[in-house]
Design a protein around this motif. Structure first.
Motif, PDB file in Angstrom:
ATOM      1  N   ASN A 159      21.920   6.086 -17.921  1.00 46.06           N
ATOM      2  CA  ASN A 159      22.199   4.987 -16.669  1.00 46.06           C
ATOM      3  C   ASN A 159      23.088   3.586 -17.269  1.00 46.06           C
ATOM      4  N   ALA A 160      22.719   3.273 -18.103  1.00 45.11           N
ATOM      5  CA  ALA A 160      23.775   1.855 -18.620  1.00 45.11           C
ATOM      6  C   ALA A 160      24.898   2.661 -18.836  1.00 45.11           C
ATOM      7  N   ALA A 161      25.221   3.674 -19.707  1.00 50.02           N
ATOM      8  CA  ALA A 161      26.373   4.569 -19.746  1.00 50.02           C
ATOM      9  C   ALA A 161      27.040   4.896 -18.893  1.00 50.02           C
ATOM     10  N   ALA A 162      26.524   5.510 -17.527  1.00 51.43           N
ATOM     11  CA  ALA A 162      27.467   6.081 -16.486  1.00 51.43           C
ATOM     12  C   ALA A 162      27.265   4.392 -15.645  1.00 51.43           C
ATOM     13  N   LEU A 163      27.129   4.202 -15.803  1.00 49.76           N
ATOM     14  CA  LEU A 163      27.144   3.124 -14.836  1.00 49.76           C
ATOM     15  C   LEU A 163      28.605   1.993 -15.258  1.00 49.76           C
ATOM     16  N   CYS A 164      28.924   2.065 -16.881  1.00 52.28           N
ATOM     17  CA  CYS A 164      30.169   1.255 -17.415  1.00 52.28           C
ATOM     18  C   CYS A 164      30.804   2.797 -17.807  1.00 52.28           C
ATOM     19  N   ALA A 165      31.101   4.014 -17.604  1.00 51.65           N
ATOM     20  CA  ALA A 165      32.020   4.519 -17.105  1.00 51.65           C
ATOM     21  C   ALA A 165      32.869   4.878 -15.867  1.00 51.65           C
ATOM     22  N   ALA A 166      31.928   4.561 -15.052  1.00 50.56           N
ATOM     23  CA  ALA A 166      32.251   4.817 -13.299  1.00 50.56           C
ATOM     24  C   ALA A 166      32.690   3.274 -12.995  1.00 50.56           C
ATOM     25  N   ILE A 167      32.576   2.278 -14.188  1.00 49.99           N
ATOM     26  CA  ILE A 167      33.147   0.678 -13.783  1.00 49.99           C
ATOM     27  C   ILE A 167      34.241   0.938 -14.254  1.00 49.99           C
ATOM     28  N   GLU A 168      34.878   2.032 -15.304  1.00 52.28           N
ATOM     29  CA  GLU A 168      36.186   2.159 -15.996  1.00 52.28           C
ATOM     30  C   GLU A 168      37.276   2.971 -15.474  1.00 52.28           C
ATOM     31  N   PHE A 169      36.581   4.065 -14.795  1.00 51.67           N
ATOM     32  CA  PHE A 169      36.711   4.532 -14.228  1.00 51.67           C
ATOM     33  C   PHE A 169      37.746   3.599 -12.517  1.00 51.67           C
ATOM     34  N   TRP A 191      33.654   1.643  -5.321  1.00 51.87           N
ATOM     35  CA  TRP A 191      32.882   1.531  -4.630  1.00 51.87           C
ATOM     36  C   TRP A 191      32.918   3.208  -4.086  1.00 51.87           C
ATOM     37  N   VAL A 192      33.770   3.352  -4.604  1.00 52.12           N
ATOM     38  CA  VAL A 192      33.980   5.517  -4.544  1.00 52.12           C
ATOM     39  C   VAL A 192      32.842   6.113  -6.264  1.00 52.12           C
ATOM     40  N   SER A 193      33.416   5.209  -7.289  1.00 52.56           N
ATOM     41  CA  SER A 193      33.029   6.043  -8.540  1.00 52.56           C
ATOM     42  C   SER A 193      31.941   5.480  -9.540  1.00 52.56           C
ATOM     43  N   VAL A 194      31.036   4.281  -8.673  1.00 48.84           N
ATOM     44  CA  VAL A 194      29.948   4.062  -8.594  1.00 48.84           C
ATOM     45  C   VAL A 194      28.841   5.091  -8.470  1.00 48.84           C
ATOM     46  N   PRO A 195      28.655   4.923  -7.310  1.00 50.11           N
ATOM     47  CA  PRO A 195      27.793   5.894  -5.946  1.00 50.11           C
ATOM     48  C   PRO A 195      27.961   6.843  -6.748  1.00 50.11           C
ATOM     49  N   ALA A 196      29.029   7.524  -7.000  1.00 51.90           N
ATOM     50  CA  ALA A 196      29.439   9.179  -6.784  1.00 51.90           C
ATOM     51  C   ALA A 196      29.221   9.357  -9.093  1.00 51.90           C
ATOM     52  N   MET A 197      28.451   8.181  -9.854  1.00 51.64           N
ATOM     53  CA  MET A 197      28.363   8.443 -11.111  1.00 51.64           C
ATOM     54  C   MET A 197      26.803   8.232 -11.259  1.00 51.64           C
ATOM     55  N   LEU A 198      27.035   7.698 -10.866  1.00 46.82           N
ATOM     56  CA  LEU A 198      25.475   7.269 -10.826  1.00 46.82           C
ATOM     57  C   LEU A 198      24.137   7.601  -9.902  1.00 46.82           C
ATOM     58  N   ALA A 199      24.527   8.847  -8.675  1.00 48.70           N
ATOM     59  CA  ALA A 199      24.473   9.723  -8.017  1.00 48.70           C
ATOM     60  C   ALA A 199      23.648  10.803  -9.236  1.00 48.70           C
ATOM     61  N   GLY A 200      24.100  11.505  -9.933  1.00 48.55           N
ATOM     62  CA  GLY A 200      23.657  12.555 -10.756  1.00 48.55           C
ATOM     63  C   GLY A 200      22.740  11.780 -11.428  1.00 48.55           C
ATOM     64  N   HIS A 201      23.128  10.495 -12.443  1.00 50.08           N
ATOM     65  CA  HIS A 201      22.246  10.166 -13.334  1.00 50.08           C
ATOM     66  C   HIS A 201      21.501   9.730 -13.300  1.00 50.08           C
ATOM     67  N   LEU A 202      21.346   8.750 -11.815  1.00 51.73           N
ATOM     68  CA  LEU A 202      20.137   8.301 -11.577  1.00 51.73           C
ATOM     69  C   LEU A 202      19.076   9.673 -11.249  1.00 51.73           C
ATOM     70  N   THR A 203      19.447  10.895 -11.359  1.00 53.28           N
ATOM     71  CA  THR A 203      18.583  11.996 -10.162  1.00 53.28           C
ATOM     72  C   THR A 203      18.142  12.811 -11.372  1.00 53.28           C
ATOM     73  N   VAL A 204      18.484  13.792 -11.270  1.00 54.53           N
ATOM     74  CA  VAL A 204      19.286  15.259 -12.134  1.00 54.53           C
ATOM     75  C   VAL A 204      19.239  14.890 -13.512  1.00 54.53           C
ATOM     76  N   TRP A 205      20.330  14.229 -14.003  1.00 60.77           N
ATOM     77  CA  TRP A 205      20.916  13.768 -15.120  1.00 60.77           C
ATOM     78  C   TRP A 205      19.955  12.894 -16.174  1.00 60.77           C
ATOM     79  N   GLY A 206      19.531  12.445 -15.690  1.00 63.32           N
ATOM     80  CA  GLY A 206      18.992  10.853 -16.057  1.00 63.32           C
ATOM     81  C   GLY A 206      17.499  11.949 -16.252  1.00 63.32           C
ATOM     82  N   ALA A 207      16.521  12.570 -15.370  1.00 66.41           N
ATOM     83  CA  ALA A 207      15.309  13.845 -15.737  1.00 66.41           C
ATOM     84  C   ALA A 207      15.921  14.565 -17.163  1.00 66.41           C
ATOM     85  N   ALA A 208      17.518  15.095 -17.153  1.00 68.24           N
ATOM     86  CA  ALA A 208      17.208  15.612 -18.662  1.00 68.24           C
ATOM     87  C   ALA A 208      17.266  15.731 -20.010  1.00 68.24           C
TER      88      ALA A 208
END
Length: 347
Positions: A159-169, A191-208
């Motif tokens: 999730n830390a990596a996903a947040l960094c990618a979201a900020i870069e986008f 305000w679009v990239s951060v929630p869009a990236m974290l939504a999946g990583h905080l749930t399904v992909w973080g669990a994976a």
């Protein structure tokens, strides 16, 4: 989380290249000091787990897909700096040979997945293990405690990596736009990239990520306890790595055969659309993408000519794994034959 070509401006890519060079140099120094020659091929096996984990795409409702990375796993087995080098090599092979992630964006992808992810994941793992190590050893529950720490660390790391990618986008349209206000590169603000990236990583992909990390670590600790650092010394160090690798290589082979399961997930990961698909979403083609640089990969999207998609996936997995194993065996030829077993703790 693989940022494609031309989603980041050339100057942004340049900044990350400058940032990653000293990090790669430090990682190489740590590998020379921490990993003996006999253990270097095992680092390639651990890097193969990352390569394969990233081929298992997992869908979310709405057509978005994502994947695990297993970066914290490599950090636990061989130390975070070795993980930085190992995951960077896996990402480079993906970009050059399979077009998964941009060539110019490779330093940014390495910063996110090969530096931030294992460093954060290993820091959390180390913090939890430091608190529980004596208690777990006394109670005989060391492995269970370690797996809990590994699961929490891997979840935080991805999730830390996903947040960094979201900020870069998200900073791209704020920094780079034309006179009409249209973005030159990625068009989605923070305000679009951060929630869009974290939504999946905080749930399904973080669990994976947790499942891959905990599952593989449990397997390795039980069937190949000599795999990784800190377990061998003396004459046994010359023979045990080959013995330790056999069951782990069998798991790598099984995962490679199963990679076509990643084809079941339709759609693209967020931020990895083609130029045409992105233009359909936002109503225009960002100028930086229209005139951007493109790399012709050897096996684009893990495919090979007219072969069935599933066979192309399996062959791509085999090629990627083989490239990593060969690369780290060659690096092992340059490594010292005797070093202190166990990762350093100076950061």
């Amino acid at each position: 989380m693989h940022i494609p070509e031309n989603y980041l401006s050339p100057s942004t890519c340049g900044v990350f290249a400058v940032a990653m060079v000293p990090l790669w140099m430090r990682a190489a120094r740590h590998v020379r000091e921490e990993v003996p020659r006999q253990k270097m091929p095992l680092v390639g096996v651990a890097a193969a787990f990352c390569f394969l984990a990233m081929m298992f795409n997992i869908p979310l409702p709405g057509g978005t897909t994502g994947h695990a990375v297993a970066g914290t796993l490599v950090a636990i087995l061989f130390g975070p700096w070795t993980a930085t080098l190992a995951i960077s090599m896996a990402l480079a092979i993906q970009a050059v040979m399979f077009g998964d992630g941009g060539i110019l964006a490779l330093p940014a992808n390495c910063f996110n997945m090969a530096f931030v992810l294992p460093m954060c994941g290993y820091a959390v793992y180390g913090l939890l293990r430091g608190r529980e190590e004596r208690r777990s050893d006394a109670a005989g529950t060391g492995l269970g405690r370690e797996l809990v720490a590994a699961g929490v660390g891997s979840y935080v790391g991805i999730n830390a990596a996903a947040l960094c990618a979201a900020i870069e986008f998200g900073v791209q349209p704020l920094l780079f736009s034309d006179a009409a206000g249209r973005a030159l590169y990625c068009p989605y603000p923070l305000w679009v990239s951060v929630p869009a990236m974290l939504a999946g990583h905080l749930t399904v992909w973080g669990a994976a990520e947790v499942v891959f990390t905990v599952g593989i670590l449990a397997f390795v600790r039980r069937v190949a306890p000599d795999f990784g650092l800190g377990s061998l010394a003396g004459d046994d160090a010359r023979v045990a790595p080959a013995r330790a690798a056999r069951p782990v290589l069998a798991l790598v082979a099984a995962l490679a055969v199963l990679t076509p399961l990643g084809l079941l997930a339709t759609g693209d990961a967020w931020g990895e659309w083609s130029v045409g698909d992105l233009a359909a979403q936002v109503g225009y083609t960002p100028a930086g993408m229209t005139h951007g640089w493109e790399w012709a990969s050897l096996m684009p999207d893990y495919s090979l000519g007219a072969l069935p998609a599933w066979l192309g996936y399996v062959l791509s997995a085999a090629v990627g794994v083989a490239a990593l194993l060969v690369a780290f065996r060659l690096l092992g030829a340059q490594a010292p034959s005797h070093v202190d077993f166990g990762p350093r703790h100076d950061g």
